[in-house]
Design a protein around this motif. Structure first.
Motif, PDB file in Angstrom:
ATOM      1  N   UNK A   1       1.379  -0.885   0.020  1.00 18.84           N
ATOM      2  CA  UNK A   1      -0.311  -0.083   0.075  1.00 18.84           C
ATOM      3  C   UNK A   1       0.841   1.085   0.143  1.00 18.84           C
TER       4      UNK A   1
ATOM      5  N   UNK B   1       2.102   6.140  -5.677  1.00 22.04           N
ATOM      6  CA  UNK B   1       0.871   6.715  -4.611  1.00 22.04           C
ATOM      7  C   UNK B   1      -0.033   7.030  -4.959  1.00 22.04           C
TER       8      UNK B   1
ATOM      9  N   UNK C   1      -6.265   7.681  -2.720  1.00 24.25           N
ATOM     10  CA  UNK C   1      -4.967   7.632  -2.136  1.00 24.25           C
ATOM     11  C   UNK C   1      -4.073   9.148  -2.925  1.00 24.25           C
ATOM     12  N   UNK C   2      -4.002   9.792  -2.620  1.00 20.86           N
ATOM     13  CA  UNK C   2      -2.935  10.783  -3.099  1.00 20.86           C
ATOM     14  C   UNK C   2      -2.359  12.335  -2.934  1.00 20.86           C
ATOM     15  N   UNK C   3      -1.100  12.417  -3.190  1.00 17.68           N
ATOM     16  CA  UNK C   3      -0.139  13.155  -2.385  1.00 17.68           C
ATOM     17  C   UNK C   3      -1.102  14.608  -3.015  1.00 17.68           C
ATOM     18  N   UNK C   4      -1.514  15.146  -3.634  1.00 15.39           N
ATOM     19  CA  UNK C   4      -1.492  16.148  -4.687  1.00 15.39           C
ATOM     20  C   UNK C   4      -3.014  16.358  -4.868  1.00 15.39           C
TER      21      UNK C   4
END
Lengths: 287, 352
Positions: free
Chosen positions: B282, B286, B304-307
């Motif tokens: 997991x 990214x 799920x995403x950083x941006x």
């Protein structure tokens, strides 16, 4: 274990070195712990010369004791507290990230560790106007997101660009590259090079440490533990010697944590007591 | 800051010999020549040379400021999915330089999305695409060439309708079903060993094909689901795999898309569907897209995403491929209507 080399101290010349080698004395420890009279006879050198050499070597290589009061003064003057930008997080951390310490952030996937790291980086770069070094091993670093966070702080494009220039990023994907990078920053004035954009480096963020170390642990490989301790030692030394706050992310896996904390705590350094050994941990769980 | 010799990337026996001979830090090694070192430490000349090289080099790469990173990111476009709502949620499409995971229950459309991306990455630059090639690693056997032909045909028709000026018309001559098929490199891996071997060779493959912009692995879970007797080995292999994919994505600027299955996770007494392979895997992608059913609708969510923010959009799979769901709201009727669900009416059963 320091090797005996020619010219290490006056009196330690080629000839003496050769005769010591012949008697199987290779390092300073061997020389200091052996019986001088015996050695003088075996190597047929004068007792006085050997004694003088031993005294100089002892003086050169002993640890230097520091009084607790001096240490405390040093700590008070060199430690800075960096706010993370999030008031409740600051409250949890006793007003922020402390320089000279490693703060550890753990959590499952998608729990927000990278977001916290971005927030800290943006806050330090924009509000505190200091440089930040961000080491990314997960590939999750998106400059667009950093810009988005900056855009909520200010509408001025120049200020945003300036703050972005203070965040120096490294993208590394294996542990040797990570060690090279850390030692490259530490020695050779790398940290000073990084602060060309104004402000000194006050924070080092590593997201995440477990991504590079975890594949090496377990199984028949025995290098993993040693490399993990190397990384911990390097981060610890950087935190203490350069007065930076280190923020390290780890994924939430029980056995990792156990060894990592031992690695961190064990390397207390020249004066780190139990409390300041930098073992403050934050756990993140999904809401 | 002195660097201990044991942190250098050398063989462990060589490091052991150096440390035992008293060379603790790289500064101790700096002024020696190889013959001297090999005599002192009892190692061969070759090893001494290697040790000295490792000690003097290795100061890492130069840092890249976030500003430069931003400029580089803006240069690279994303790969559109042809479902405009999903593209909007993703800020343009599947990003290049990151590992994206598509997870979902069987039959929800993961392979379809992968095939669609394989076609979309080849859209010429004048139309806003990347004009790149794709490496499709198939571990399940779900790749159907006929389906790819259908999708390719639909994309070519779509672009030829859009072609307005001379440049775009010229580009259309190179964007045909044949060229699309010739730019897809298919690899069939039957187990995890073949998959790992393929990824070891990936670096060479990528350096020979600079136009490659997409790597699809469908699916990454299937070969590893069979490794349930040695879980720690599975963990290590997955972590190594994840790291390798991320390294390939960032250093060669390709988009990596992997597919994952779903498994049941128990929270106390409640069972919940969660992506397979656990938390260990997991952390590798990214961005995570979850495709799921909700009654008769198909939904794609960014989990799920950083941006990007978490979002859910509706999509459908038609004969032409992965598209937006038809937004027309039908007025409620008194009599039950006959089922004319668009997603089911395609001529082929699109299956996985």
């Amino acid at each position: 274990m320091v090797a005996l080399l020619v010219g290490m101290c006056p009196g330690l010349d080629e000839g003496l070195l050769r005769s010591l080698r012949a008697a199987d004395i290779r390092t300073v420890e061997d020389l200091v712990s052996s019986d001088i009279e015996d050695l003088a006879q075996k190597c047929s050198v004068s007792y006085k010369a050997l004694f003088a050499v031993r005294r100089v070597l002892l003086a050169q290589h002993t640890a230097f004791p520091v009084s607790g009061a001096d240490l405390y003064e040093e700590l008070l003057s060199s430690t800075a507290i960096l706010s993370t930008g999030n008031p409740s997080l600051d409250k949890l951390l006793d007003s922020g990230l402390y320089t000279g310490e490693i703060t550890e952030l753990t959590g499952g996937p998608g729990s927000g560790k990278s977001q916290v790291c971005f927030g800290v980086a943006v806050h330090i770069a924009y509000h505190l106007k200091q440089s930040v070094i961000y080491i990314d091993t997960t590939g999750g670093l998106t400059a667009g997101r950093l810009l988005q966070m900056l855009q909520t702080e200010t509408n001025n494009r120049d200020e945003q660009m300036e703050a972005l220039q203070r965040i120096h990023t490294f993208r590394l994907f294996d542990v040797c590259a990570l060690l090279d990078c850390l030692y490259g920053l530490g020695g050779g004035g790398g940290l000073h090079m990084a602060c060309v954009g104004g402000g000194s480096v006050k924070a080092l963020i590593v997201d995440s440490v477990s991504a590079v170390i975890a594949p090496l642990l377990g199984g028949k490989q025995n290098e993993g533990m040693s490399l993990m301790r190397q990384v911990a030692a390097a981060l610890k030394t950087m935190a203490k010697d350069f007065s930076v706050a280190v923020l390290a992310c780890l994924i939430k896996e029980d056995f990792d944590l156990q060894w990592w904390s031992r690695a961190e705590g064990g390397r207390g350094g020249a004066g780190g007591g139990g409390e300041t050994s930098g073992k403050r941990k934050l756990d993140e769980t999904d809401p | 800051m002195k660097r201990p010799v044991s942190s250098l990337s050398l063989g462990s026996s060589l490091k052991g010999k150096l440390v035992r001979a008293g060379f603790q830090f790289t500064t101790d090694l700096q002024d020696l020549n190889p013959e001297h070192l090999s005599a002192e430490a009892g190692v061969s000349q070759q090893e001494a040379l290697e040790a000295l090289q490792a000690a003097s080099s290795g100061h890492g790469v130069a840092p890249v400021t976030a500003l430069e990173l931003l400029q580089k990111e803006e240069e690279f476009r994303s790969i559109v999915t042809f479902c405009s709502q999903l593209d909007e949620a993703l800020g343009g499409g599947v990003p290049v330089g990151k590992v994206t995971e598509i997870c979902g229950a069987p039959g929800v459309g993961k392979t379809q999305l992968c095939l669609q991306l394989a076609v979309d990455v080849q859209v010429p630059a004048v139309f806003g695409g990347l004009g790149g090639q794709v490496l499709f690693v198939d571990t399940e056997g779900g790749f159907q060439v006929q389906r790819l032909v259908d999708l390719a045909g639909a994309a070519v028709r779509h672009c030829s309708l859009l072609a307005e000026d001379e440049e775009q018309r010229v580009a259309m001559t190179t964007f045909t079903v044949e060229t699309i098929l010739s730019n897809v490199f298919l690899v069939r891996c039957r187990d995890y060993v073949e998959l790992l071997a393929e990824l070891h060779l990936l670096a060479d493959f990528l350096s020979n094909r600079p136009r490659l912009r997409l790597l699809v692995i469908d699916s990454v879970a299937f070969p590893f689901l069979r490794l349930h007797d040695d879980l720690s080995q599975r963990t290590r292999l997955l972590q190594g795999l994840g790291l390798r994919l991320i390294a390939a994505a960032t250093s060669h600027n390709i988009a990596v898309v992997t597919t994952n299955h779903m498994t049941t996770r128990l929270h106390g007494s409640q069972a919940q569907l969660a992506p397979a392979l656990g938390d260990v895997w997991g952390h590798a992608p990214s961005i995570r897209l979850l495709l799921r059913w909700e009654e008769s609708r198909r939904l794609a969510s960014i989990v799920k995403s950083p941006g990007h923010m978490d979002a859910s959009v509706q999509y459908q799979i038609t004969y032409q491929g992965f598209r937006d769901a038809d937004q027309s709201e039908r007025p409620p009727s008194k009599r039950p209507r006959s089922q004319t669900d668009q997603s089911a009416s395609s001529r082929k059963n699109t299956g996985t």
